[in-house]
Design a protein around this motif. Structure first.
Motif, PDB file in Angstrom:
ATOM      1  N   ALA A  46       6.861   7.875  31.625  1.00 40.87           N
ATOM      2  CA  ALA A  46       5.833   7.611  30.604  1.00 40.87           C
ATOM      3  C   ALA A  46       6.345   6.723  29.476  1.00 40.87           C
ATOM      4  N   LYS A  47       7.456   6.039  29.671  1.00 44.29           N
ATOM      5  CA  LYS A  47       7.942   5.140  28.628  1.00 44.29           C
ATOM      6  C   LYS A  47       7.001   3.952  28.466  1.00 44.29           C
ATOM      7  N   GLY A  48       6.884   3.491  27.233  1.00 41.33           N
ATOM      8  CA  GLY A  48       6.048   2.327  26.952  1.00 41.33           C
ATOM      9  C   GLY A  48       4.591   2.645  26.749  1.00 41.33           C
ATOM     10  N   ARG A  49       4.252   3.941  26.641  1.00 44.41           N
ATOM     11  CA  ARG A  49       2.840   4.309  26.467  1.00 44.41           C
ATOM     12  C   ARG A  49       2.517   4.672  25.024  1.00 44.41           C
ATOM     13  N   GLY A  50       3.539   4.687  24.159  1.00 45.53           N
ATOM     14  CA  GLY A  50       3.324   5.185  22.806  1.00 45.53           C
ATOM     15  C   GLY A  50       3.421   6.701  22.845  1.00 45.53           C
ATOM     16  N   GLY A  51       3.926   7.315  21.790  1.00 49.43           N
ATOM     17  CA  GLY A  51       4.086   8.771  21.793  1.00 49.43           C
ATOM     18  C   GLY A  51       5.383   9.189  22.450  1.00 49.43           C
ATOM     19  N   ASP A  52       5.577  10.493  22.550  1.00 40.40           N
ATOM     20  CA  ASP A  52       6.801  11.063  23.117  1.00 40.40           C
ATOM     21  C   ASP A  52       6.746  10.970  24.638  1.00 40.40           C
ATOM     22  N   HIS A  53       7.648  10.160  25.221  1.00 38.77           N
ATOM     23  CA  HIS A  53       7.579   9.945  26.674  1.00 38.77           C
ATOM     24  C   HIS A  53       7.921  11.216  27.446  1.00 38.77           C
ATOM     25  N   SER A  54       8.636  12.160  26.824  1.00 34.16           N
ATOM     26  CA  SER A  54       8.947  13.429  27.500  1.00 34.16           C
ATOM     27  C   SER A  54       7.681  14.274  27.662  1.00 34.16           C
ATOM     28  N   VAL A  55       6.898  14.353  26.606  1.00 35.04           N
ATOM     29  CA  VAL A  55       5.646  15.137  26.642  1.00 35.04           C
ATOM     30  C   VAL A  55       4.649  14.473  27.587  1.00 35.04           C
ATOM     31  N   LEU A  56       4.475  13.164  27.436  1.00 36.73           N
ATOM     32  CA  LEU A  56       3.534  12.437  28.300  1.00 36.73           C
ATOM     33  C   LEU A  56       3.988  12.472  29.757  1.00 36.73           C
ATOM     34  N   GLY A  57       5.307  12.413  29.965  1.00 39.31           N
ATOM     35  CA  GLY A  57       5.853  12.453  31.322  1.00 39.31           C
ATOM     36  C   GLY A  57       5.598  13.790  32.002  1.00 39.31           C
ATOM     37  N   ALA A  58       5.648  14.877  31.227  1.00 33.54           N
ATOM     38  CA  ALA A  58       5.351  16.204  31.790  1.00 33.54           C
ATOM     39  C   ALA A  58       3.913  16.262  32.286  1.00 33.54           C
ATOM     40  N   ASP A  59       2.998  15.610  31.562  1.00 36.53           N
ATOM     41  CA  ASP A  59       1.590  15.544  32.001  1.00 36.53           C
ATOM     42  C   ASP A  59       1.477  14.765  33.309  1.00 36.53           C
ATOM     43  N   VAL A  60       2.219  13.665  33.412  1.00 34.31           N
ATOM     44  CA  VAL A  60       2.216  12.881  34.650  1.00 34.31           C
ATOM     45  C   VAL A  60       2.735  13.741  35.804  1.00 34.31           C
ATOM     46  N   ALA A  61       3.795  14.502  35.546  1.00 32.92           N
ATOM     47  CA  ALA A  61       4.376  15.363  36.586  1.00 32.92           C
ATOM     48  C   ALA A  61       3.357  16.370  37.110  1.00 32.92           C
ATOM     49  N   ARG A  62       2.603  16.978  36.203  1.00 35.26           N
ATOM     50  CA  ARG A  62       1.591  17.973  36.625  1.00 35.26           C
ATOM     51  C   ARG A  62       0.495  17.319  37.460  1.00 35.26           C
ATOM     52  N   LYS A  63       0.305  16.024  37.266  1.00 31.47           N
ATOM     53  CA  LYS A  63      -0.729  15.313  38.020  1.00 31.47           C
ATOM     54  C   LYS A  63      -0.242  14.895  39.402  1.00 31.47           C
ATOM     55  N   VAL A  64       0.993  14.343  39.485  1.00 27.86           N
ATOM     56  CA  VAL A  64       1.433  13.749  40.755  1.00 27.86           C
ATOM     57  C   VAL A  64       2.174  14.720  41.668  1.00 27.86           C
ATOM     58  N   CYS A  65       2.805  15.766  41.109  1.00 25.06           N
ATOM     59  CA  CYS A  65       3.601  16.667  41.958  1.00 25.06           C
ATOM     60  C   CYS A  65       2.773  17.363  43.040  1.00 25.06           C
ATOM     61  N   PRO A  66       1.585  17.913  42.709  1.00 21.39           N
ATOM     62  CA  PRO A  66       0.777  18.511  43.789  1.00 21.39           C
ATOM     63  C   PRO A  66       0.448  17.492  44.887  1.00 21.39           C
ATOM     64  N   ARG A  67       0.220  16.233  44.493  1.00 25.75           N
ATOM     65  CA  ARG A  67      -0.059  15.189  45.475  1.00 25.75           C
ATOM     66  C   ARG A  67       1.141  14.959  46.383  1.00 25.75           C
ATOM     67  N   PHE A  68       2.349  15.039  45.829  1.00 24.56           N
ATOM     68  CA  PHE A  68       3.562  14.879  46.625  1.00 24.56           C
ATOM     69  C   PHE A  68       3.777  16.035  47.596  1.00 24.56           C
ATOM     70  N   GLY A  69       3.059  17.134  47.381  1.00 22.35           N
ATOM     71  CA  GLY A  69       3.217  18.289  48.259  1.00 22.35           C
ATOM     72  C   GLY A  69       4.025  19.420  47.642  1.00 22.35           C
ATOM     73  N   LEU A  70       4.326  19.336  46.344  1.00 21.90           N
ATOM     74  CA  LEU A  70       5.051  20.412  45.677  1.00 21.90           C
ATOM     75  C   LEU A  70       4.084  21.546  45.343  1.00 21.90           C
ATOM     76  N   ASP A  71       4.549  22.788  45.466  1.00 20.95           N
ATOM     77  CA  ASP A  71       3.683  23.917  45.138  1.00 20.95           C
ATOM     78  C   ASP A  71       3.620  24.089  43.619  1.00 20.95           C
ATOM     79  N   ALA A  72       2.818  25.079  43.170  1.00 25.80           N
ATOM     80  CA  ALA A  72       2.570  25.267  41.741  1.00 25.80           C
ATOM     81  C   ALA A  72       3.859  25.573  40.976  1.00 25.80           C
ATOM     82  N   GLU A  73       4.730  26.376  41.584  1.00 28.17           N
ATOM     83  CA  GLU A  73       5.980  26.743  40.910  1.00 28.17           C
ATOM     84  C   GLU A  73       6.900  25.530  40.773  1.00 28.17           C
ATOM     85  N   GLU A  74       6.998  24.732  41.842  1.00 23.52           N
ATOM     86  CA  GLU A  74       7.827  23.523  41.786  1.00 23.52           C
ATOM     87  C   GLU A  74       7.262  22.520  40.778  1.00 23.52           C
TER      88      GLU A  74
END
Length: 919
Positions: free
Chosen positions: A538-566
């Motif tokens: 999430a770098k280059g989006r403005g704001g804290d890239h760690s916080v924004l990156g966590a949101d991206v992770a919650r969006k793409v991880c299920p698509r990758f096939g990771l379960d809820a815990e992962e």
């Protein structure tokens, strides 16, 4: 070969007018007396022409080709005028003999017409036979005129036979002549040279030429950093730069006799789309180089930090939310060199295959033996290929499958297949991104067991990576305008994944023993690899890239096939991927509350292991020299302390038990001098025993005893501290106000940088201060003379033998080019990070003697410093201090906190150059 014409040529140089002016001078003053006037006329024409071309570049800042051809045209006209003046007026000959003939050939970049404002002018003077005295006089006269115009001229003078002989022997000469362009003089001589070059030099040497050019390219890349994503790239010689495009053209011309890059399409080496990409990248790079020369007023090819900002402004880049103008410019630059990388990779691999010498027997047997196939893909000579041109069109998921097989089997992907994949990457749409098998294949590549770094780089080069993970596409070629990050975000990420795999294979055990030991114990391997992929997404989006990156992770991880815990685990790792380094480098690890707060967030051993490995590969992948022994020790100390707290809870931190355990360990380390633990027990309180590592105490106690027995008022000890890769400086003496800032200033004057400091006053009023010191290059002082210089500087400073303030002001910046940056100063107070101390964190531009000024300001504000922790991130200094007031209490009064803040900000401002401009 002739140059494309440029518009409004007479505005650049009016040849008739200049020739008439020279003729007038000759008529009035003669050749000898009028020479200076002629030079003045030529210089005025050169300056006017350059000014006109600079104006055109300013009007059309992206017109690289037009600018290059314009400067080549200007140089051509001047040389032709000089040539004619010399043979007509200076050395006229009525009837020249057959030997008195001379051809001027433009070679190298000048021959191609790729001239920037201050490019070298490379000319070959060619004669039919050995040069006559007339030819030598003419050549000399022409050169003197060009030198008088302050042109940098590369020249050679050879006969036709010498041209052929030397071209056969020397690759550089062969390459220069390859681009030879008739400039002026005797065209028959030029044509004879060209004809003999192609008839006598080239035939039979094509494979050798390709091989030598590729070796030359590889050596150049290695010299320039071997990555096209270094943050201060060389536009000409860097990876993906102009020289790579030129190499491609040289090889095409040598092996296929093409006269222009456009003809590479006709030869099947480029598609029309690839040729347009070639021209676009070449035009952009030529424009950037022209701006560099114009700004620097000399031949400058390195896009340094200070020039990046100016070139971005000249090329009309503007700030956007989350990205500055210079970051947007550099992102476009890196996208262009990425295109160059793709073009040269595909082209050169194709040429390599064409020129490989294969014996008749091997050809016979290879024809009899059918190609090996894996999952429907033919494999030959270790390369996997698409079976047909429409293979990916039939099923776009195959765009991932071919790379997954390559990673699994340890194969290369055939360049022609990468070419098709790049062409067809647009087939990856939302449907493909949701496809279960496609996501499984992507995870196989990402967490591959062979070489995921290389395969992910191929995936990125082919444009498939960014299409399949659009969030990754957004950080493609994105740089950060600072001196800390060496690579673009995508390159940093791919390198981090490669480092993780190398650690997992045990290849980096010496550098990373802790990570190597814990990786096999990690249960969530997939989550670890995905977190490395997403930590900077999430770098280059403005704001804290760690916080924004966590949101991206919650969006793409299920698509990758990771379960809820992962998914939650990856999101947590991305959110807190900077927590461990911030705690280790900016907090006091001997303070129980530091460990308690860190463990409260980490919660369990699995998350601790994952975060530790992620932290290590993240720091290591920033760039060379960033990871060092000191950082390894701090990360290791935090990990071990956290493991102890997680396993034993608060019982592990009983103050009395910890002190007693340390005393026993130190007594054992001291051996014969173990009695010192008991003998000096009444001197050192528990706070000292808790704060200092056992091996430092084992150094301090004998030092203290020796100083006491010798009745030294001041005793300074310096030694190379191998365990931490730093120099330990201990000062023992009578405690007095301001001791810290004086020592800090003295260490800086001796050329040292303090990275950690612990300040103690024992029960009898003696100061026992320990400093960890590195030199400006991040290396420890280990030679005896260096240690003596350190000790002498501290002695002189504490004895007031030197006027410290003016001498500190004259010290150079710690890092070259740091003057191009200014970090907005920031002072933060934290009364929750420690039970006993107020923690002050100062962020500022890393300037000479910053630590000395800050600690002096604290002394003048009546603060007592217990410990200091110093960290540099490129041009940014982050200094953390654990302080109390004079009575040993925290600073809680808001008014007093504001006064301290103002004093620290004033101390920072005092060290800033007066001309500094905010970045």
């Amino acid at each position: 070969m002739s140059l494309p014409s440029i518009p409004r040529q007479r505005a650049v140089l009016d040849r008739r007018k200049l020739v008439a002016a020279i003729d007038e001078v000759v008529a009035e003053k003669g050749v000898t007396e009028g020479r200076q006037a002629i030079v003045d006329e030529l210089r005025a024409a050169l300056d006017a022409g350059r000014a006109e071309l600079a104006r055109r570049l300013e009007e059309k800042p992206g017109s690289g080709h037009e600018s290059a051809y314009g400067h080549a045209f200007l140089t051509d006209q001047l040389i032709r005028i000089v040539h004619d003046h010399v043979i007509d007026d200076v050395y006229p000959v009525a009837n020249r003999s057959s030997g008195e003939r001379l051809a001027l050939i433009a070679v190298g970049g000048y021959g191609r017409g790729e001239m920037c404002p201050h490019s070298d002018v490379d000319i070959a003077f060619v004669t039919p036979d050995k040069p006559t005295s007339w030819c030598e006089q003419v050549i000399e006269a022409i050169l003197y005129y060009l030198w008088d115009l302050s042109l940098t001229v590369g020249h050679s003078s050879r006969s036709l036979n010498e041209v052929v002989r030397m071209a056969k022997e020397d690759l550089t000469i062969r390459t220069a002549l390859l681009e030879g362009r008739f400039l002026w003089g005797d065209q028959d001589v030029y044509e004879a040279a060209s004809r003999r070059f192609w008839a006598e030099v080239v035939p039979g040497t094509e494979a050798q030429f390709v091989s030598e050019k590729l070796a030359e390219r590889d050596a150049r890349h290695k010299r320039m950093g071997d990555s096209r994503y270094v943050v201060e790239p060389n536009v000409k010689d860097g990876k993906g730069g102009l020289r790579d495009l030129q190499t491609l053209y040289w090889i095409g011309k040598y092996t296929h006799r093409v006269k222009s890059a456009r003809e590479l399409v006709d030869k099947g080496l480029f598609t029309q789309k690839e040729y347009r990409s070639f021209r676009r990248a070449e035009g952009f790079l030529l424009a950037v180089r022209a701006h560099l020369h114009t700004i620097a007023k000399r031949g400058e090819d390195r896009l340094t930090f200070d020039l990046q900002r100016e070139v971005a402004a000249r090329m009309n880049y503007a700030d956007r939310p989350g990205k500055s103008a210079v970051e947007r410019f550099m992102q476009f630059y890196f996208l262009q060199v990425k295109h160059v990388g793709h073009l040269t990779g595909v082209f050169l691999s194709h040429i390599e295959e064409e020129t490989q010498e294969r014996s008749i027997i091997s050809e016979f047997f290879s024809a009899l033996k059918p190609a090996k196939t894996i999952d429907g893909y033919p494999v030959q000579v270790g390369k996997i290929a698409a079976p047909s041109d429409d293979w990916f069109e039939q099923d776009p998921v195959r765009l991932l499958e071919v790379f997954a097989i390559a990673e699994r089997e340890g194969l290369e992907v055939h360049p022609a297949t990468i070419r098709i994949a790049r062409r067809d990457s647009g087939l990856i749409d939302a449907k493909v991104r949701r496809d279960k098998r496609a996501n499984e294949l992507f995870l196989e590549i990402l967490s591959g067991h062979r070489d995921p770094e290389t395969v992910l780089r191929w995936l990125n080069e082919a444009g498939v990576f960014g299409r399949f993970v659009p969030d990754f596409g957004k950080v493609n070629a994105q740089m950060q305008f600072d001196m800390y990050h060496h690579y673009t975000v995508d390159e940093h990420t791919i390198r981090a994944i490669g480092l993780l795999r190398e650690i997992e294979r045990g290849k980096l055990k010496d550098d990373h023993p802790l990570a190597t030991e814990m990786v096999p114990l990690i249960k969530n391997r997939r989550a670890l690899y995905v977190s490395v992929l997403l930590h900077d997404i999430a770098k280059g989006r403005g704001g804290d890239h760690s916080v924004l990156g966590a949101d991206v992770a919650r969006k793409v991880c299920p698509r990758f096939g990771l379960d809820a815990e992962e998914t939650e685990l990856v999101a947590w790792l991305v959110r807190y991927h900077l927590l461990m380094s911030a705690t280790a480098f900016k907090r006091d690890l001997s303070d129980p509350k530091t460990i308690g707060d860190f463990v409260a967030e980490v919660q369990n051993l699995e998350r601790l292991r994952l975060l530790t490995v992620l932290t290590i590969v993240d720091i290591r992948a920033v760039g060379p020299g960033i990871w060092n022994s000191w950082k390894r020790q701090l990360i290791g100390d935090l990990y071990e302390s956290s493991v102890e707290r997680l396993r034993l809870g608060h019982k592990a931190h009983g103050r009395e038990e910890r002190v007693n355990a340390k005393k026993e360990a130190v007594a054992e380390m001291l051996g014969d001098k173990g009695y010192l633990v008991e003998a000096l027990d009444n001197r050192f309180d528990d706070a000292y025993w808790i704060a200092e590592p056992e091996d430092v105490i084992a150094i301090n106690l004998p030092h203290y005893e020796a100083a006491r027995d010798a009745e030294h008022a001041l005793s300074i000890h310096a030694q190379f501290y191998e365990a931490l890769g730093a120099t330990l400086v201990t000062v023992i003496g009578e405690d007095h106000p301001g001791l810290f800032f004086r020592i800090a200033g003295a260490i800086h004057l001796a050329g040292g940088n303090i990275i950690d400091a612990r300040i103690h006053t024992n029960r009898v009023g003696k100061a026992v201060d320990n400093f960890l010191v590195l030199d400006p290059l991040g290396k420890p002082f280990s030679e005896e003379q260096q240690l003596v210089r350190l000790k002498k500087a501290i002695e002189d400073a504490l004895a007031n033998k030197i006027d410290m303030v003016p001498r500190l002001a004259k010290r150079p910046l710690k890092q070259s080019r740091a003057e191009n940056f200014r970090v907005a100063p920031q002072v933060l107070f934290d009364n929750d990070a420690s039970n006993r101390f107020t923690v002050i964190e100062v962020n500022a531009t890393d300037r000479p003697a910053l630590l000395n000024r800050l600690t002096r300001a604290m002394f003048e504000a009546s603060l007592i410093i217990n410990s200091a922790h110093i960290t540099q991130y490129g041009e940014r200094a982050v200094d953390t201090f654990y302080v109390t007031d004079l009575l040993g209490g925290k600073i809680v009064n808001e008014e007093r906190l504001e006064k301290v803040k103002r004093a620290l900000l004033d101390a920072i401002a005092a060290g800033e150059p007066e001309t500094a401009e905010a970045a």
